[in-house]
Design an enzyme around this catalytic site. Sequence first.
Site, mmCIF file in Angstrom:
data_model
loop_
_atom_site.group_PDB
_atom_site.id
_atom_site.type_symbol
_atom_site.label_atom_id
_atom_site.label_comp_id
_atom_site.label_asym_id
_atom_site.label_seq_id
_atom_site.Cartn_x
_atom_site.Cartn_y
_atom_site.Cartn_z
ATOM 1 N N GLY A 67 -35.439 -30.464 40.113
ATOM 2 C CA GLY A 67 -36.882 -30.401 39.862
ATOM 3 C C GLY A 67 -37.699 -30.013 41.083
ATOM 4 O O GLY A 67 -38.677 -29.261 40.961
ATOM 5 N N LYS B 239 -25.068 -36.078 38.476
ATOM 6 C CA LYS B 239 -24.703 -35.189 39.587
ATOM 7 C C LYS B 239 -23.331 -35.581 40.148
ATOM 8 O O LYS B 239 -22.490 -34.719 40.406
ATOM 9 C CB LYS B 239 -25.752 -35.274 40.707
ATOM 10 C CG LYS B 239 -27.112 -34.768 40.285
ATOM 11 C CD LYS B 239 -28.089 -34.821 41.443
ATOM 12 C CE LYS B 239 -29.515 -34.908 40.951
ATOM 13 N NZ LYS B 239 -29.866 -34.106 39.782
HETATM 14 P P1 ADP Z 1 -33.132 -33.401 40.002
HETATM 15 O O1 ADP Z 1 -34.446 -32.949 39.504
HETATM 16 O O2 ADP Z 1 -32.701 -32.700 41.240
HETATM 17 O O3 ADP Z 1 -32.067 -33.448 38.936
HETATM 18 P P2 ADP Z 1 -33.317 -36.320 39.900
HETATM 19 O O4 ADP Z 1 -34.623 -36.983 40.187
HETATM 20 O O5 ADP Z 1 -32.824 -36.250 38.506
HETATM 21 O O6 ADP Z 1 -33.391 -34.896 40.570
HETATM 22 O O7 ADP Z 1 -32.181 -37.038 40.774
HETATM 23 C C1 ADP Z 1 -32.285 -37.173 42.188
HETATM 24 C C2 ADP Z 1 -32.782 -38.553 42.550
HETATM 25 O O8 ADP Z 1 -31.775 -39.540 42.308
HETATM 26 C C3 ADP Z 1 -33.090 -38.774 44.007
HETATM 27 O O9 ADP Z 1 -34.352 -38.266 44.364
HETATM 28 C C4 ADP Z 1 -33.008 -40.304 44.155
HETATM 29 O O10 ADP Z 1 -34.291 -40.881 44.037
HETATM 30 C C5 ADP Z 1 -32.185 -40.742 42.949
HETATM 31 N N1 ADP Z 1 -30.992 -41.549 43.241
HETATM 32 C C6 ADP Z 1 -30.504 -42.489 42.382
HETATM 33 N N2 ADP Z 1 -29.406 -43.057 42.865
HETATM 34 C C7 ADP Z 1 -29.160 -42.487 44.075
HETATM 35 C C8 ADP Z 1 -28.131 -42.654 45.047
HETATM 36 N N3 ADP Z 1 -27.163 -43.534 44.898
HETATM 37 N N4 ADP Z 1 -28.179 -41.882 46.178
HETATM 38 C C9 ADP Z 1 -29.161 -40.979 46.334
HETATM 39 N N5 ADP Z 1 -30.170 -40.775 45.436
HETATM 40 C C10 ADP Z 1 -30.163 -41.512 44.300
HETATM 41 MG MG MG Z 2 -32.231 -34.607 37.099
#
Ligand code: ADP
Ligand code: MG
Length: 314
Positions: A13, A276
């Site tokens: 995002g 991820k």
């Molecule tokens: P994208 O849009 O890239 O798919 P998301 O918001 O869905 O992003 O996922 C990324 C987010 O996951 C990070 O910004 C962080 O806040 C969160 N997150 C949750 N668990 C973890 C973790 N264990 N380590 C790092 N980030 C994490």
């Molecule tokens: Mg996401």
Amino acid sequence: MAKKKRIVIALGGNALGNTLPEQMAAVKITAKAIVDLIEEGCEVVVAHGNGPQVGMVNNAMIALMHEDPQQPNTPLSVCVAMSQAYIGYDLQNALREELLNRNITDIPVATMITQVRVDPDDPAFQTPSKPIGKFFSREQADAMEEKYHYIMKEDAGRGYRRVVASPKPVEIIEIGTIRTMVDSGDLVIACGGGGIPVIRENNHLRGASAVIDKDFASCLLAKELDADYLIILTAVEQVALNYGTPAEKWLSDVSVEEAKQYISEGHFAPGSMLPKVQAAIDFAESKPGRTALITLLEKSRDAVQGRTGTTFHL
Ligand code: ADP
Ligand code: MG
């Protein structure tokens, strides 16, 4: 000359922003990061998410229906297709410009509208979980459930949102064309928003009411293209254990086995980091030599050079 490293990049995002002006600005930065990798000698394929954009398109189509009672409801698969085209347009334009700015004139850029087959028996259809689009009040949510048969759920105290099914990707319909383009040296944007979800009915592909997770679709794309790397670019530089707590520990290098252990210990939030890490594991264990990497957009060059990010390997 050594064979170029093939990289599938999954943009999150923060690489695209939430509004039209934000996206216009964000893709310029994103294009720089991608062209950095091309300058490093990598062959890059781009996939991306569409959470805010597909929600925006969906809301716009609802507004149209309110304005003109002749307009039927727009299927979610069509909203995904619209989001692919809109994001692809901004991205391919920004990439083309960045390549030309660096005097790289021999790499054509194109977006492939991509359909991705899902299984109609995927259990995800029974339990829609992916929130999309705007927040609504309880009353508005009730009205939408009644009128459009949407499933509306309360989202972390912020109001009600439409939730949709997020089935697993099974097959990339346009993979043959994507492969031909990539093999001939084009810079291709594919599987946008996880791909347009479709269900096979004999020779017909019927759009499904779902949004596929872009992390899983990018993993399938990377496997199908026999990529060396799957790079998931998101809002954190590394993946952490005990994320957001005093015991937080950033991970540089993780084996598939360790990553599975961390999942079972509940370190990764469902819907954000968990898919991820699952995609990274799936790719890394699919064939020896395949590596997955999770990092920040701005750090992608450093991460490919082994200086940061979280790397997943067998
Ligand atoms: P994208 O849009 O890239 O798919 P998301 O918001 O869905 O992003 O996922 C990324 C987010 O996951 C990070 O910004 C962080 O806040 C969160 N997150 C949750 N668990 C973890 C973790 N264990 N380590 C790092 N980030 C994490
Ligand atoms: Mg996401």
